[in-house]
Design an enzyme around this catalytic site. Structure first.
Site, PDB file in Angstrom:
ATOM      1  N   GLU A 281     -60.168  -8.376   4.072  1.00  0.00           N
ATOM      2  CA  GLU A 281     -58.798  -8.481   4.614  1.00  0.00           C
ATOM      3  C   GLU A 281     -57.897  -7.416   3.996  1.00  0.00           C
ATOM      4  O   GLU A 281     -57.054  -6.834   4.683  1.00  0.00           O
ATOM      5  CB  GLU A 281     -58.218  -9.881   4.391  1.00  0.00           C
ATOM      6  N   TRP A 284     -58.425  -4.546   6.044  1.00  0.00           N
ATOM      7  CA  TRP A 284     -57.633  -4.485   7.286  1.00  0.00           C
ATOM      8  C   TRP A 284     -56.216  -3.974   7.011  1.00  0.00           C
ATOM      9  O   TRP A 284     -55.643  -3.235   7.807  1.00  0.00           O
ATOM     10  CB  TRP A 284     -57.571  -5.863   7.960  1.00  0.00           C
ATOM     11  N   TRP A 312     -45.646  -5.472  32.911  1.00  0.00           N
ATOM     12  CA  TRP A 312     -45.080  -6.535  32.073  1.00  0.00           C
ATOM     13  C   TRP A 312     -43.956  -7.247  32.816  1.00  0.00           C
ATOM     14  O   TRP A 312     -43.306  -6.670  33.687  1.00  0.00           O
ATOM     15  CB  TRP A 312     -44.521  -5.947  30.772  1.00  0.00           C
ATOM     16  N   ASN A 347     -52.500 -16.532   9.721  1.00  0.00           N
ATOM     17  CA  ASN A 347     -53.053 -15.436  10.530  1.00  0.00           C
ATOM     18  C   ASN A 347     -53.678 -15.912  11.839  1.00  0.00           C
ATOM     19  O   ASN A 347     -53.463 -15.314  12.896  1.00  0.00           O
ATOM     20  CB  ASN A 347     -54.094 -14.667   9.711  1.00  0.00           C
ATOM     21  N   TRP A 365     -45.777  -6.681  24.214  1.00  0.00           N
ATOM     22  CA  TRP A 365     -46.054  -6.967  22.802  1.00  0.00           C
ATOM     23  C   TRP A 365     -44.926  -6.479  21.902  1.00  0.00           C
ATOM     24  O   TRP A 365     -44.670  -7.048  20.840  1.00  0.00           O
ATOM     25  CB  TRP A 365     -47.399  -6.364  22.364  1.00  0.00           C
ATOM     26  N   TRP A 388     -50.273  -6.384  16.434  1.00  0.00           N
ATOM     27  CA  TRP A 388     -49.813  -6.657  17.803  1.00  0.00           C
ATOM     28  C   TRP A 388     -50.615  -5.833  18.800  1.00  0.00           C
ATOM     29  O   TRP A 388     -51.012  -6.320  19.865  1.00  0.00           O
ATOM     30  CB  TRP A 388     -48.301  -6.393  17.944  1.00  0.00           C
TER      31      TRP A 388
HETATM   32  P1  FAD Z   1     -54.854 -13.457   3.236  1.00  0.00           P
HETATM   33  O1  FAD Z   1     -55.825 -14.007   4.210  1.00  0.00           O
HETATM   34  O2  FAD Z   1     -54.771 -14.090   1.920  1.00  0.00           O
HETATM   35  O3  FAD Z   1     -55.186 -11.894   3.120  1.00  0.00           O
HETATM   36  C1  FAD Z   1     -54.887 -11.103   1.953  1.00  0.00           C
HETATM   37  C2  FAD Z   1     -54.073  -9.903   2.333  1.00  0.00           C
HETATM   38  O4  FAD Z   1     -54.796  -9.041   3.216  1.00  0.00           O
HETATM   39  C3  FAD Z   1     -52.792 -10.223   3.075  1.00  0.00           C
HETATM   40  O5  FAD Z   1     -51.773 -10.591   2.172  1.00  0.00           O
HETATM   41  C4  FAD Z   1     -52.508  -8.942   3.809  1.00  0.00           C
HETATM   42  O6  FAD Z   1     -51.886  -7.995   2.976  1.00  0.00           O
HETATM   43  C5  FAD Z   1     -53.905  -8.439   4.142  1.00  0.00           C
HETATM   44  N1  FAD Z   1     -54.285  -8.858   5.507  1.00  0.00           N
HETATM   45  C6  FAD Z   1     -54.861 -10.020   5.867  1.00  0.00           C
HETATM   46  N2  FAD Z   1     -55.124 -10.027   7.197  1.00  0.00           N
HETATM   47  C7  FAD Z   1     -54.690  -8.840   7.675  1.00  0.00           C
HETATM   48  C8  FAD Z   1     -54.668  -8.243   8.962  1.00  0.00           C
HETATM   49  N3  FAD Z   1     -55.193  -8.866  10.049  1.00  0.00           N
HETATM   50  N4  FAD Z   1     -54.142  -7.015   9.105  1.00  0.00           N
HETATM   51  C9  FAD Z   1     -53.641  -6.361   8.041  1.00  0.00           C
HETATM   52  N5  FAD Z   1     -53.624  -6.870   6.788  1.00  0.00           N
HETATM   53  C10 FAD Z   1     -54.142  -8.091   6.600  1.00  0.00           C
HETATM   54  N6  FAD Z   1     -49.449  -8.906   8.009  1.00  0.00           N
HETATM   55  C11 FAD Z   1     -48.431  -8.425   7.265  1.00  0.00           C
HETATM   56  O7  FAD Z   1     -48.592  -8.245   6.051  1.00  0.00           O
HETATM   57  N7  FAD Z   1     -47.234  -8.086   7.840  1.00  0.00           N
HETATM   58  C12 FAD Z   1     -47.008  -8.234   9.176  1.00  0.00           C
HETATM   59  O8  FAD Z   1     -45.921  -7.884   9.651  1.00  0.00           O
HETATM   60  C13 FAD Z   1     -48.056  -8.793   9.970  1.00  0.00           C
HETATM   61  N8  FAD Z   1     -47.878  -9.002  11.294  1.00  0.00           N
HETATM   62  C14 FAD Z   1     -48.905  -9.542  12.048  1.00  0.00           C
HETATM   63  C15 FAD Z   1     -48.722  -9.738  13.425  1.00  0.00           C
HETATM   64  C16 FAD Z   1     -49.733 -10.294  14.199  1.00  0.00           C
HETATM   65  C17 FAD Z   1     -49.520 -10.481  15.677  1.00  0.00           C
HETATM   66  C18 FAD Z   1     -50.956 -10.661  13.602  1.00  0.00           C
HETATM   67  C19 FAD Z   1     -52.063 -11.249  14.414  1.00  0.00           C
HETATM   68  C20 FAD Z   1     -51.166 -10.437  12.251  1.00  0.00           C
HETATM   69  C21 FAD Z   1     -50.157  -9.874  11.460  1.00  0.00           C
HETATM   70  N9  FAD Z   1     -50.335  -9.652  10.062  1.00  0.00           N
HETATM   71  C22 FAD Z   1     -49.299  -9.114   9.332  1.00  0.00           C
HETATM   72  C23 FAD Z   1     -51.660  -9.808   9.435  1.00  0.00           C
HETATM   73  C24 FAD Z   1     -51.948 -11.187   8.807  1.00  0.00           C
HETATM   74  O9  FAD Z   1     -51.642 -12.215   9.691  1.00  0.00           O
HETATM   75  C25 FAD Z   1     -51.181 -11.413   7.508  1.00  0.00           C
HETATM   76  O10 FAD Z   1     -51.349 -10.316   6.637  1.00  0.00           O
HETATM   77  C26 FAD Z   1     -51.694 -12.668   6.776  1.00  0.00           C
HETATM   78  O11 FAD Z   1     -51.574 -13.790   7.611  1.00  0.00           O
HETATM   79  C27 FAD Z   1     -50.893 -12.859   5.506  1.00  0.00           C
HETATM   80  O12 FAD Z   1     -51.237 -14.063   4.889  1.00  0.00           O
HETATM   81  P2  FAD Z   1     -52.045 -14.070   3.512  1.00  0.00           P
HETATM   82  O13 FAD Z   1     -51.379 -13.190   2.519  1.00  0.00           O
HETATM   83  O14 FAD Z   1     -52.226 -15.489   3.146  1.00  0.00           O
HETATM   84  O15 FAD Z   1     -53.417 -13.438   3.951  1.00  0.00           O
END
Ligand code: FAD
Length: 484
Positions: A281, A284, A312, A347, A365, A388
């Site tokens: 993650e 990502w 759209w 997420n 989006w 997005w």
């Molecule tokens: P954990 O599962 O604990 O992951 C650890 C870290 O990995 C996160 O803190 C984050 O920095 C990174 N990470 C995890 N998943 C992703 C991902 N899919 N893409 C990029 N980085 C990721 N994340 C944001 O930080 N800011 C946003 O503005 C954002 N907008 C999003 C919009 C949409 C439509 C979607 C589907 C996802 C988005 N995310 C965003 C990605 C993800 O949902 C969040 O990073 C995650 O839910 C944060 O929770 P966590 O720290 O508990 O994640």
């Protein structure tokens, strides 16, 4: 205090003392250190921070100022375009050098390059460092030297290159300049939301600042990492780290998180699967930042050009129902209300609500990304834009547009007992699990017993998912035909 020419540390997305290479360089230089933060809404333009992020910034800056005091340093605050504010502070303080950690937004890179050149021409030493990414965007390339557009090979290469170095410790002490230029007061920036009731949920959920970030990391390593691989898709459980706002504001470096996970796995090999899933993650996050670096238009234009012609809909009432969590689909509404209440959303649910907006409602989006931008405490131009685009099917390595999430099935699969829905949609709390994800199908006596009056307490679905799916696929087909 010292009268020697100071070195300025220009903070922006690195609001921490530990593993902060710019701060470490400044302290090691032996010069007096002048920490500076500039609120640069002017240059950020449309990407100035949204309301939830401003709330976070307010608290994070207060925490940074307190932490700096413990090592003997002040924090100078200035507002305005950084291209004016930074050189002004250099002139007023008589600084000999400026250091900072790099940022990657399309609006900040040209700004920083211009400031670097301007200062260098005046004989000021300038250096920048990587502190926000595991690797620089120009370090991870395909065999042909191109940036990656697909995650899996990107991740393979990043894993092979590895992460450079170990995290740096926080400085123990530093010397402040003998005199300071005048600065702003944080209170005068008015960063807190105008609706104080809204901030209550944010306050209850979060502790902005480096100490709060460290606590959250420690808790996650001891209680969350072991079950992360299997639990990360379950919004009804505390299965993820919730470190995203801390990482966004740089209260923790990704390198520090990465190595803390590696250390935890080394101490307990039983954590290996969770550790690998978690680092993926972080991968990502890295991939999204590299994409933004290579594609300036990622926040507002589809990476796949054919999506620019997607038919759209403009549907302000439906958009508002989505924003307020009144779509009639409980898992979507729970997610949108979690966002409103806490500034964060799980997420899995982010994917479901985004798919619903873009596919079931056929709303662009960019509208969803804008709402997230304003209401997420972790609003991040790279992660938000890339995610997005991923959901909308128009990004690099995106989920195909024709894969439309069914909100009822997603709810049943990832919130099987309905605990998540019950928490954020309390008017449905007494419905049995078998009906909680589709209350409009529940028998009248079940609804009556649960105290739910459809249309009054809770809306019926604003669209029929089956019909909306058909409409979305027809729109995609029309777009494809016009592009052919
Ligand atoms: P954990 O599962 O604990 O992951 C650890 C870290 O990995 C996160 O803190 C984050 O920095 C990174 N990470 C995890 N998943 C992703 C991902 N899919 N893409 C990029 N980085 C990721 N994340 C944001 O930080 N800011 C946003 O503005 C954002 N907008 C999003 C919009 C949409 C439509 C979607 C589907 C996802 C988005 N995310 C965003 C990605 C993800 O949902 C969040 O990073 C995650 O839910 C944060 O929770 P966590 O720290 O508990 O994640």
């Amino acid at each position: 205090m010292s009268t020697a020419a100071p070195i300025i540390v220009w903070f922006e997305r690195d609001l921490r003392l530990a593993d902060n290479p710019a701060l470490a360089e400044a302290v090691q230089s032996g010069r007096p250190v002048l920490p500076l933060f500039v609120l640069d809404d002017a240059t950020a333009g449309p990407w100035r921070r949204g309301a939830a992020s401003r709330w976070w910034l307010d608290r994070s800056l207060a925490a940074l100022a307190r932490d700096l005091t413990t090592v003997g340093l002040p924090l100078l605050l200035r507002r305005g375009p950084a291209a004016r504010a930074v050189p002004a502070v250099v002139a007023e303080s008589g600084a000999a050098a400026v250091v900072w950690n790099r940022r990657y937004e399309p609006w900040s890179r040209p700004r920083d390059a211009a400031i670097k050149e301007m200062l260098a021409q005046s004989g000021i030493a300038v250096r920048s460092h990587n502190a926000g990414l595991l690797r620089e965007p120009w370090e991870v390339r395909t065999g042909e030297g191109e940036p990656y557009r697909v995650f899996t090979p990107f991740w393979r290469t990043l894993r092979a290159i590895g992460v450079a170095g170990r995290p740096l410790p926080a400085p123990a002490a530093a010397t402040a300049p003998a005199s300071l230029p005048a600065g702003d007061r944080l209170e005068d920036w008015d960063l807190s939301p105008r609706r104080p009731d809204w901030a209550g949920g944010l306050r209850r959920t979060w502790s902005p600042g480096e100490a709060g970030a460290r606590r959250r990391l420690t808790e996650f390593l001891s209680a969350g990492l072991a079950g992360y691989r299997d639990g990360r898709d379950r919004p009804d459980r505390p299965g993820t780290s919730m470190l995203s706002p801390h990482l966004h504001f740089g209260e923790l470096s990704p390198r520090l998180v990465w190595s803390a996970v590696a250390d935890a796995v080394a101490a307990d090999p039983g954590l290996a699967a969770g550790g690998e899933a978690y680092r993926r993650e972080l991968g990502w996050r890295e991939f999204s930042h590299h994409l933004l670096f290579h594609h300036d238009r990622l926040p507002d234009a589809p990476l796949r050009a054919e999506f620019a012609d997607m038919p759209w809909r403009r549907a302000p009432d439906e958009l508002r129902a989505w924003q307020r969590g009144r779509t009639g689909y409980p898992i979507v509404d729970a997610g949108m209300r979690q966002l409103w209440e806490t500034g964060w959303m799980h997420n899995r649910v982010r994917m479901v609500v985004a798919s619903f907006l873009v596919k079931d409602l056929l709303i662009p989006w960019q509208e969803g990304a804008a709402w997230f931008w304003d209401t997420l405490v972790d609003a991040d131009l790279a992660n938000n834009s890339a995610s997005w685009q991923w959901v909308a099917g128009c990004g690099a390595d995106a989920q195909p547009f024709f894969r439309v999430f069914n909100p009822v099935l997603q709810g049943r699969k990832f919130d099987p007992d309905g605990a998540y829905v019950r928490r954020f949609v309390p008017e449905l709390a007494r419905l049995p699990a078998s009906w909680i994800h589709e209350p409009w199908k529940a028998p009248a006596d079940v609804l009556a017993e649960a105290g739910v009056r459809l249309d009054r307490d809770y809306p019926r679905p604003i669209v029929d998912h089956g019909a909306a799916r058909g409409r979305a696929l027809a729109a995609l087909e029309a777009t494809r035909r016009s592009a052919a």
